[in-house]
Enzyme design. Sequence first.
Site, PDB file in Angstrom:
ATOM      1  CB  CYS A 171      -2.086   0.358   8.590  1.00  8.45           C
ATOM      2  SG  CYS A 171      -0.722   1.501   8.523  1.00  8.45           S
ATOM      3  CD  GLU A 173       5.017  -0.513  12.825  1.00  9.36           C
ATOM      4  OE1 GLU A 173       3.808  -0.348  13.088  1.00  9.36           O
ATOM      5  OE2 GLU A 173       5.931   0.080  13.409  1.00  9.36           O
ATOM      6  CD  GLU A 217      -6.440  -3.251   8.286  1.00  5.97           C
ATOM      7  OE1 GLU A 217      -6.045  -4.426   8.122  1.00  5.97           O
ATOM      8  OE2 GLU A 217      -5.668  -2.295   8.391  1.00  5.97           O
ATOM      9  CE  LYS A 226       7.537 -11.548  -0.106  1.00  2.00           C
ATOM     10  NZ  LYS A 226       6.916 -10.625  -1.077  1.00  2.00           N
ATOM     11  CB  SER A 272      -2.225  -9.391   7.085  1.00  2.00           C
ATOM     12  OG  SER A 272      -1.396 -10.489   6.764  1.00  2.00           O
ATOM     13  CG  ASN A 330      -0.407  -0.184   2.497  1.00  2.00           C
ATOM     14  OD1 ASN A 330       0.756  -0.561   2.609  1.00  2.00           O
ATOM     15  ND2 ASN A 330      -1.161   0.097   3.534  1.00  2.00           N
TER      16      ASN A 330
END
Length: 477
Positions: free
Chosen positions: A277, A243, A378, A168, A222, A145
Amino acid sequence: MLIYGEWVPAAAGRSISVYNPATGEAVDEVPAASAEDVATAIGAAHSAFPAWAHTPAVKRAELLDRSRGLLLSRREEIARSITEECGKPLRQSRSEINVAADFIRWYAEEGRRSYGEWIPDPLPDRRLLTIRQPIGVAAIITPWNFPAYMVARTATAALAAGCTVVIKPARQTPLTAFALARAFNDGGIPPGVVNVVTGDASVIGQAFLEDQRVRKISFAGSPDVGKLLMRGAANHVKRVSLELGGHAAFIIMSDAALDRAIDGLMSAKFQNAGQTCIAPNHVYVHSSLLETFLKLLCSRVERLKVGNGLDPETDVGPLINRDALEKVSSHVNDAIDHGARLLTGGHQLTADAQAEGNFYAPTILADVAPPMRITCEETFGPVIAVTAFESDDEAIDRANSTQYGLAAYIYTRDLSKAIRIAERLDVGMVGVNDTRIAAVEAPFGGVKLSGIGREGGREGLAAFMETKQLALRIGPA
Ligand code: NAP
């Protein structure tokens, strides 16, 4: 992939395609690394580590700053590539590059301030002190994102600390990670210090976890993958920073400046089509303001232009893929089935140029309440869920009722009330009359299911360093 300063294919020659979420077209192909390729990249980072760790911080800063200049000089080209692989409007992609560059500058400077301490010692013939040293090879796994921002926020902190990295990036956005790595490489950062591998996440993730040379896993994504990595990291007791997702509450008190609250909500919610997020997931508005708020909000949301991010008129781009579209759509349908009022949107957009993309209409739902999924999961899309509240305690209890704890927002003219409420919210970050809570200088991160550790600010550098204690016997005076 970038391994030891060379751009290489996967040894087995396999590749994966990168798709444009606005058109469904393939944009490019990138290598699909095998476990052996990943081991080679880790080996490169491991062999480059001693020299990089001992490079003076001021020299590391100089190389980082040169890379930053190159990144900015390539901004237009990289911004276009971000929009093509991730979908966000071009102006948001440009500003993401600017913030990525700010992170590089901040960490280049902050790396020079990784001070140790001289500790008051109870023994007269000894002195205690600490020094801070880089952890070693860091594996950095980033989401799609914010493909430039997330790589810059983590990798630059690691590099400034003296770590070497294997990055990655997400399957959807490898091209942006390559562009950043190219800037580091061209900026003179030595071979092996920055490596990038792409391909199957489980192959790469497992290789990171099993290889003892990797000392730290830094992950944003996630909660499910975060938990998997945390479990895997336990085997070699690797350090982890996680995170993870969020479910931000947006609380509008009865005395709030409604226009400002709506401005803040619009920018925080619709940036990147709601795929951030810290996007407000649930708005709690005092019942005395509810209907006025909904009317004003509807008129703003209905003016948003949804489209291909390359169109300068676009406010809201596509969702990243079909799964995201299905998730958003299922949250909205489930809420309606359980009695929510649909005020605008609530459907996929499929006309003309949008037919092959993943476009969803900006949506407002009112009277949202448990057990609707949107109250606890979410959504990660352009949907605003609204609930009225009567008392401060009710708003706080509802805001704290999810498993997440990343961010929350409060709008009120009463600063002492804002401070008291902020102290009671179970989150890592609170915006008071403001939604711009992310800054390179400030720690970013959450509590509960939203993760462990902080990125950005001083804390972000510390996340890639170990503290070593030295006890020095100095004998009698
Ligand atoms: P995701 O599926 O967890 O993917 C994130 C990254 O993890 C990608 O690079 C992905 O690779 C990789 N990955 C997937 N499975 C893996 C495995 N078994 N081992 C190692 N790596 C693996 O998350 P997402 O759905 O793309 O991203 C959105 C989520 O990220 C949201 O929940 C959002 O809130 C969160 N997020 C949090 C922050 C924060 O700072 N708190 C920032 C941005 C996003 P592939 O793409 O190749 O599958």
